[in-house]
Design a protein around this motif. Structure first.
Motif, PDB file in Angstrom:
ATOM      1  N   LEU A  25       8.727  26.793  24.363  1.00  0.00           N
ATOM      2  CA  LEU A  25       8.449  28.197  24.043  1.00  0.00           C
ATOM      3  C   LEU A  25       9.135  28.612  22.752  1.00  0.00           C
ATOM      4  CD1 LEU A  25       7.237  30.938  24.760  1.00  0.00           C
ATOM      5  CD2 LEU A  25       9.290  31.398  26.102  1.00  0.00           C
ATOM      6  N   VAL A  26      10.363  28.135  22.559  1.00  0.00           N
ATOM      7  CA  VAL A  26      11.114  28.490  21.353  1.00  0.00           C
ATOM      8  C   VAL A  26      10.494  27.842  20.125  1.00  0.00           C
ATOM      9  CG1 VAL A  26      13.339  28.249  20.192  1.00  0.00           C
ATOM     10  CG2 VAL A  26      13.242  28.935  22.592  1.00  0.00           C
ATOM     11  N   ARG A  27      10.048  26.590  20.244  1.00  0.00           N
ATOM     12  CA  ARG A  27       9.398  25.930  19.107  1.00  0.00           C
ATOM     13  C   ARG A  27       8.123  26.665  18.726  1.00  0.00           C
ATOM     14  NH1 ARG A  27      10.312  20.897  21.801  1.00  0.00           N
ATOM     15  NH2 ARG A  27       8.081  20.832  22.194  1.00  0.00           N
ATOM     16  N   ALA A  28       7.383  27.148  19.721  1.00  0.00           N
ATOM     17  CA  ALA A  28       6.119  27.834  19.460  1.00  0.00           C
ATOM     18  C   ALA A  28       6.338  29.247  18.939  1.00  0.00           C
ATOM     19  CB  ALA A  28       5.274  27.868  20.734  1.00  0.00           C
ATOM     20  N   ARG A  29       7.431  29.885  19.346  1.00  0.00           N
ATOM     21  CA  ARG A  29       7.686  31.278  18.986  1.00  0.00           C
ATOM     22  C   ARG A  29       9.145  31.447  18.573  1.00  0.00           C
ATOM     23  NH1 ARG A  29       3.330  34.732  21.467  1.00  0.00           N
ATOM     24  NH2 ARG A  29       4.377  36.204  20.149  1.00  0.00           N
ATOM     25  N   PRO A  30       9.465  31.195  17.293  1.00  0.00           N
ATOM     26  CA  PRO A  30      10.859  31.307  16.839  1.00  0.00           C
ATOM     27  C   PRO A  30      11.488  32.668  17.105  1.00  0.00           C
ATOM     28  CG  PRO A  30       9.497  30.274  15.160  1.00  0.00           C
ATOM     29  CD  PRO A  30       8.569  30.764  16.238  1.00  0.00           C
ATOM     30  N   ALA A  31      10.691  33.723  17.169  1.00  0.00           N
ATOM     31  CA  ALA A  31      11.251  35.056  17.443  1.00  0.00           C
ATOM     32  C   ALA A  31      11.928  35.091  18.806  1.00  0.00           C
ATOM     33  CB  ALA A  31      10.157  36.112  17.362  1.00  0.00           C
ATOM     34  N   VAL A  32      11.444  34.261  19.735  1.00  0.00           N
ATOM     35  CA  VAL A  32      12.062  34.194  21.057  1.00  0.00           C
ATOM     36  C   VAL A  32      13.498  33.717  20.925  1.00  0.00           C
ATOM     37  CG1 VAL A  32      12.000  33.024  23.300  1.00  0.00           C
ATOM     38  CG2 VAL A  32       9.877  33.864  22.256  1.00  0.00           C
ATOM     39  N   LEU A  33      13.730  32.719  20.084  1.00  0.00           N
ATOM     40  CA  LEU A  33      15.091  32.202  19.863  1.00  0.00           C
ATOM     41  C   LEU A  33      16.002  33.303  19.353  1.00  0.00           C
ATOM     42  CD1 LEU A  33      17.177  29.925  19.674  1.00  0.00           C
ATOM     43  CD2 LEU A  33      16.284  29.437  17.390  1.00  0.00           C
ATOM     44  N   LEU A  34      15.527  34.091  18.398  1.00  0.00           N
ATOM     45  CA  LEU A  34      16.351  35.169  17.848  1.00  0.00           C
ATOM     46  C   LEU A  34      16.690  36.192  18.918  1.00  0.00           C
ATOM     47  CD1 LEU A  34      14.665  35.738  14.379  1.00  0.00           C
ATOM     48  CD2 LEU A  34      16.647  34.316  14.947  1.00  0.00           C
ATOM     49  N   MET A  35      15.722  36.525  19.753  1.00  0.00           N
ATOM     50  CA  MET A  35      15.979  37.499  20.823  1.00  0.00           C
ATOM     51  C   MET A  35      16.977  36.941  21.838  1.00  0.00           C
ATOM     52  SD  MET A  35      12.248  39.332  21.445  1.00  0.00           S
ATOM     53  CE  MET A  35      11.795  38.096  22.598  1.00  0.00           C
ATOM     54  N   VAL A  36      16.815  35.672  22.195  1.00  0.00           N
ATOM     55  CA  VAL A  36      17.718  35.056  23.177  1.00  0.00           C
ATOM     56  C   VAL A  36      19.136  35.000  22.622  1.00  0.00           C
ATOM     57  CG1 VAL A  36      18.286  32.877  24.338  1.00  0.00           C
ATOM     58  CG2 VAL A  36      15.944  33.737  24.371  1.00  0.00           C
ATOM     59  N   LEU A  37      19.287  34.513  21.393  1.00  0.00           N
ATOM     60  CA  LEU A  37      20.628  34.399  20.813  1.00  0.00           C
ATOM     61  C   LEU A  37      21.250  35.769  20.571  1.00  0.00           C
ATOM     62  CD1 LEU A  37      20.142  31.418  18.334  1.00  0.00           C
ATOM     63  CD2 LEU A  37      21.253  31.398  20.574  1.00  0.00           C
ATOM     64  N   GLY A  38      20.454  36.739  20.134  1.00  0.00           N
ATOM     65  CA  GLY A  38      20.974  38.094  19.964  1.00  0.00           C
ATOM     66  C   GLY A  38      21.483  38.662  21.282  1.00  0.00           C
TER      67      GLY A  38
END
Length: 86
Positions: A25-38
């Motif tokens: 999911l993170v590879r497909a949608r980098p914005a998800v990574l930013l939201m998770v890490l934030g």
């Protein structure tokens, strides 16, 4: 369990971006990574008893810091971005 930090203390968590990007999911949608890490960083600050913070981010951390500033305005007092990856 984390202890409350004193005013002016530095909280410097290590981002786990390299390990987290293995999730499809993170590879497909980098914005998800930013939201998770934030969200993780906001949780670290809360666990340390920090209500407002001066946030500095470099590279990917800059993108995460910007995400925090945009979505968690009550937490981010000031924002400094150093060569953020967007």
């Amino acid at each position: 369990q984390m202890m409350a930090v004193e005013a002016g203390a530095l909280v410097d968590p290590e981002l786990v971006a390299a390990a987290t990007t293995q999730m499809p999911l993170v590879r497909a949608r980098p914005a998800v990574l930013l939201m998770v890490l934030g969200g993780l960083l906001a949780a670290v600050l809360a666990a340390c008893g920090v209500e407002r913070a001066d946030v500095v981010g470099h590279s990917v951390g800059g993108a995460v810091a910007l995400e925090m500033a945009l979505t968690m305005r009550e937490t981010v007092q000031t924002l400094v971005l150093i060569a953020p990856v967007m």
